[in-house]
Design a protein around this motif. Structure first.
Motif, PDB file in Angstrom:
ATOM      1  N   LEU A 100       0.813  -1.071   0.116  1.00  0.00           N
ATOM      2  CA  LEU A 100       0.164  -0.031  -0.071  1.00  0.00           C
ATOM      3  C   LEU A 100       0.888   1.339  -0.063  1.00  0.00           C
ATOM      4  O   LEU A 100       1.627   1.637   0.937  1.00  0.00           O
ATOM      5  CB  LEU A 100      -1.013   0.075   1.246  1.00  0.00           C
ATOM      6  N   THR A 101       0.712   2.174  -1.079  1.00  0.00           N
ATOM      7  CA  THR A 101       1.395   3.450  -1.017  1.00  0.00           C
ATOM      8  C   THR A 101       0.335   4.537  -0.656  1.00  0.00           C
ATOM      9  O   THR A 101      -0.851   4.520  -1.058  1.00  0.00           O
ATOM     10  CB  THR A 101       1.764   3.578  -2.424  1.00  0.00           C
ATOM     11  N   SER A 186       1.720  -1.747  -6.108  1.00  0.00           N
ATOM     12  CA  SER A 186       1.087  -1.445  -4.937  1.00  0.00           C
ATOM     13  C   SER A 186      -0.178  -0.733  -5.219  1.00  0.00           C
ATOM     14  O   SER A 186      -0.371   0.265  -5.921  1.00  0.00           O
ATOM     15  CB  SER A 186       1.989  -0.688  -3.877  1.00  0.00           C
ATOM     16  N   THR A 187      -1.104  -0.753  -4.332  1.00  0.00           N
ATOM     17  CA  THR A 187      -2.343   0.068  -4.290  1.00  0.00           C
ATOM     18  C   THR A 187      -2.022   1.512  -3.877  1.00  0.00           C
ATOM     19  O   THR A 187      -1.274   1.549  -2.973  1.00  0.00           O
ATOM     20  CB  THR A 187      -3.367  -0.591  -3.646  1.00  0.00           C
ATOM     21  N   GLY A 202      -4.380  -1.709  -7.051  1.00  0.00           N
ATOM     22  CA  GLY A 202      -3.116  -2.457  -6.979  1.00  0.00           C
ATOM     23  C   GLY A 202      -3.381  -3.842  -6.365  1.00  0.00           C
ATOM     24  O   GLY A 202      -4.454  -4.180  -6.082  1.00  0.00           O
ATOM     25  N   ALA A 203      -2.041  -4.123  -5.861  1.00  0.00           N
ATOM     26  CA  ALA A 203      -1.954  -5.464  -4.994  1.00  0.00           C
ATOM     27  C   ALA A 203      -2.924  -5.663  -3.843  1.00  0.00           C
ATOM     28  O   ALA A 203      -3.361  -6.575  -3.728  1.00  0.00           O
ATOM     29  CB  ALA A 203      -0.649  -5.714  -4.584  1.00  0.00           C
ATOM     30  N   ILE A 204      -3.551  -4.624  -3.273  1.00  0.00           N
ATOM     31  CA  ILE A 204      -4.306  -4.728  -2.208  1.00  0.00           C
ATOM     32  C   ILE A 204      -5.854  -4.278  -2.740  1.00  0.00           C
ATOM     33  O   ILE A 204      -5.885  -3.157  -3.004  1.00  0.00           O
ATOM     34  CB  ILE A 204      -3.860  -3.954  -0.800  1.00  0.00           C
ATOM     35  N   ASN A 305     -13.530  -9.444 -12.305  1.00  0.00           N
ATOM     36  CA  ASN A 305     -13.141  -8.275 -12.147  1.00  0.00           C
ATOM     37  C   ASN A 305     -13.591  -8.057 -10.240  1.00  0.00           C
ATOM     38  O   ASN A 305     -14.168  -7.231 -10.097  1.00  0.00           O
ATOM     39  CB  ASN A 305     -14.123  -7.208 -12.665  1.00  0.00           C
ATOM     40  N   ILE A 306     -12.996  -9.171  -9.798  1.00  0.00           N
ATOM     41  CA  ILE A 306     -13.158  -9.105  -8.224  1.00  0.00           C
ATOM     42  C   ILE A 306     -11.770  -9.251  -7.513  1.00  0.00           C
ATOM     43  O   ILE A 306     -10.768  -9.645  -8.310  1.00  0.00           O
ATOM     44  CB  ILE A 306     -13.967 -10.311  -7.667  1.00  0.00           C
ATOM     45  N   GLY A 307     -11.631  -8.790  -6.375  1.00  0.00           N
ATOM     46  CA  GLY A 307     -10.508  -8.666  -5.469  1.00  0.00           C
ATOM     47  C   GLY A 307      -9.369  -8.090  -6.515  1.00  0.00           C
ATOM     48  O   GLY A 307      -9.487  -7.004  -6.997  1.00  0.00           O
TER      49      GLY A 307
END
Ligand code: TXA
Ligand code: MG
Length: 325
Positions: A100-101, A186-187, A202-204, A305-307
């Protein structure tokens, strides 16, 4: 003798403790080091050194309006540079170290190079979880400004081989730590008047962020709040055809789950089992491989389109967007 940075041979080393110590020294001396994070490889420089940060922009041919992410070990270190609002703190406490950014206001005075945040009054900052990234931060003893270690506009690297393809001759050292476990960037969450905004999927997954701080808005209007989020980005050389339900003989196929039937032709499968995390980890590497096949285009099967699928579809849409040139 040409001593310009582009003529520097790039050293590549397995990320042993000795190599990490050396990488920390190089960073302190204003040099560039590429290193693995849990998301993608970064091209790092001492974030306090304006010249070193400028070298990142030159190495990537990155427009200087596009700011970088500053990497630190933890919240306490981040607080030396930026101001945490209440929601930002809750997010950092939940997701750091991790993918997370947070885009947060600079603390004044702030020693982070102006160029790292492209003259903005905010800094994008994150504490990475990857043990090699963390050891490197400890060895360097300074915050590390690091965008993804690719040339501007191209797919992010998830292995040291990819970094060499992108930046051989540009980075002084590449620390090889194998494949990045997550494989997507990252998100990025920013704040407008205290309200959270999702600047980059992103990733999260968004749902995990919202479980901690409630609804997160998308950027409004035509202001691109994260200057790097141009429509065409993460672009492989070949065109992409998304949500493909068939595949022609001259196309490469990027499958997900049970592949479309075909006789021959280059095919890679993001996840035969239909696992979105596995697909995320494979996405950029497989795009790179299919790009080299000489096919006419890459047909990509639909991805739920989930997670983390939201971030996968975001990157695919950008990779498929018309190029500016
Ligand atoms: O997973 C990641 O985030 C990787 C690893 C290496 O940490 N880094 C990465 O950096 O993806 P980069 O430079 O490729 O993407 C950074 C994004 C860009 O879209 C940039 O515009 C945005 O962050 N950004 C940086 N600073 C910002 C700021 N102050 N305000 C808004 N957006 C910002
Ligand atoms: Mg990038």
């Amino acid at each position: 003798m040409d001593s310009s940075p582009s003529s520097t041979p790039t050293e590549r080393l397995p990320a042993s403790p000795e190599a990490i110590t050396r990488a920390g020294e190089l960073l302190r001396h204003g040099r560039l080091v590429a290193f693995p994070t849990e998301t993608v490889y970064g091209l790092g420089a001492n974030a306090l050194d304006e010249h070193a940060v400028a070298a990142i922009f030159a190495a990537k041919a990155r427009p200087q309006i596009n700011p970088l992410i500053v990497h630190v070990l933890d919240i306490a270190r981040a607080e030396q540079f930026v101001e945490f609002g209440e929601k930002a703190r809750r997010l950092a406490e939940r997701f750091w170290p991790g993918a997370l950014t947070l885009v947060l206001p600079r603390r004044e005075p702030c020693p982070i190079a102006e160029l790292a945040s492209a003259g903005l009054e905010t800094v994008a900052i994150r504490a990475p979880a990857h043990p090699i990234a963390r050891s490197l931060l400890e060895a360097a003893g300074v915050p590390i400004a690091a965008p993804s270690a690719n040339r501007s506009g191209r797919v992010s690297p998830t292995t040291a081989d990819h970094v060499m393809e992108e930046l051989a001759g540009e980075s002084d050292l590449v620390l090889d730590g194998g494949a990045c476990p997550v494989g997507l960037e990252s998100t990025i969450v920013g704040f407008v008047d205290g309200s959270p905004v999702l600047l980059r999927k992103g990733a999260i997954p968004r749902a995990e962020i919202e479980a901690v701080i409630g609804p997160v808005a998308f950027p409004q209007g035509d202001v691109i709040a994260a200057p790097g989020m141009m429509k065409s980005h993460y672009a492989p050389g070949l065109g992409l055809r998304l949500d493909a339900t068939d595949v022609t003989v001259d196309e490469a196929l990027l499958a997900f789950g049970k592949p479309l039937p075909r006789t021959g032709g280059p095919t890679l499968n993001l996840s035969p089992a239909g696992d979105l995390r596995e697909a995320a980890a494979n996405l950029f590497g497989m795009l790179r491989e299919l790009d080299k096949t000489g096919a006419k285009a890459i047909a990509v099967m639909p991805i739920p389109n989930i997670g983390i699928g939201e971030a996968i579809n975001d990157r695919l849409a950008r990779a498929a967007a018309p190029r500016d040139g």
